[in-house]
Design an enzyme around this catalytic site. Sequence first.
Site, PDB file in Angstrom:
ATOM      1  N   ARG A 175       0.780  -1.405  -0.032  1.00  0.00           N
ATOM      2  CA  ARG A 175      -0.091   0.124  -0.009  1.00  0.00           C
ATOM      3  C   ARG A 175       0.926   1.289   0.079  1.00  0.00           C
ATOM      4  NH1 ARG A 175      -2.415  -3.874  -1.302  1.00  0.00           N
ATOM      5  NH2 ARG A 175      -4.242  -4.608  -0.657  1.00  0.00           N
ATOM      6  N   SER A 225     -11.622  -1.339   2.281  1.00  0.00           N
ATOM      7  CA  SER A 225     -11.045  -1.845   3.726  1.00  0.00           C
ATOM      8  C   SER A 225     -10.717  -0.554   4.611  1.00  0.00           C
ATOM      9  CB  SER A 225     -10.129  -2.621   3.596  1.00  0.00           C
ATOM     10  OG  SER A 225     -10.354  -3.766   2.715  1.00  0.00           O
ATOM     11  N   GLU A 295      -6.108   2.489   6.055  1.00  0.00           N
ATOM     12  CA  GLU A 295      -5.630   2.467   4.812  1.00  0.00           C
ATOM     13  C   GLU A 295      -6.182   3.673   3.977  1.00  0.00           C
ATOM     14  OE1 GLU A 295      -6.750  -0.573   1.203  1.00  0.00           O
ATOM     15  OE2 GLU A 295      -5.733  -1.491   2.965  1.00  0.00           O
TER      16      GLU A 295
END
Length: 302
Positions: A175, A225, A295
């Site tokens: 990420r 998410s 995230e």
Amino acid sequence: MDNQYAEFFTSVLGENQIKINEPMSRHTTFGIGGPADCFLMPKTSEELRIVTRIAHKNHIPIFILGGGANLLVRDKGIRGVVVFTGHLQNIERGGNLLKVSSGVSTARAAKAAYEFGLSGMEFASGIPGSIGGAAYMNAGAYGGEMSKIIVSATTVDDRGDFISYRAKDLGYSYRHSRFMENGEVIVDITLSLRYGNQKDIKALMDDLNHRRRTKQPLEKKSAGSTFKRPAGHFVGQMIEELGLKGYGYGDAQVSEKHAGFLINNGHASCEDMLALIHDVQDKVKKNYGVDLNTEVQIVGEE
């Protein structure tokens, strides 16, 4: 056009490409966010280049918006200019390579790959947002990741110059990419895919999307998410074990379908969502000793 920033861009963009005090709730999958001072909608990579140069030259804060997924905008909104890339929609094929403009949705890019008989994008067919956003955060799902298929990228730097990168120079990790650090704007990316059987590609896409529909709250407003997966743990499992499914602040709620997703169950404010995020983080830390990092990117005026 009465705005301290808009006048800088009227020589480049038409009046219908500039909006003043545009609610960001209209442009995020969370459906949350206060107004952007000045909302710009370039239609070409050249307009994007010039807009970026003007903003930096005049010290105007600039935020790049793709599909609005993975994004939580604060209730006071965003100062400066928001540059929306959603009108950059080119897809070009050269053999097994696919060159995709940053504003193309990830789902549309995956569909184009399928139509060309190219495999490797199936994992991304249900990822919300734009391909530029997916490249920016190294989005992934079901064992696939953008870093595994990107071979090059074109960006615009703060001088308004086009910069070309090879995959090895993009600093990819979980990420994360170098784009998060250098502030450059992604113009397009090139994907290296494999020739495949269209029926097999379609079957895999259908299977993955069926899994998403049955396990994730796709019918609700969310940013995907909410938290990154910590090593050795599953976020949704920890939150569910704490009995937090359905728990919330106002209309900000832990999904009852998948505890790893926080949802806007109506008219949640950013303040509600942040309170829920922090509460979940505190409870997981207290009970598991695990730090949950978001995230979701949180932006805007505090």
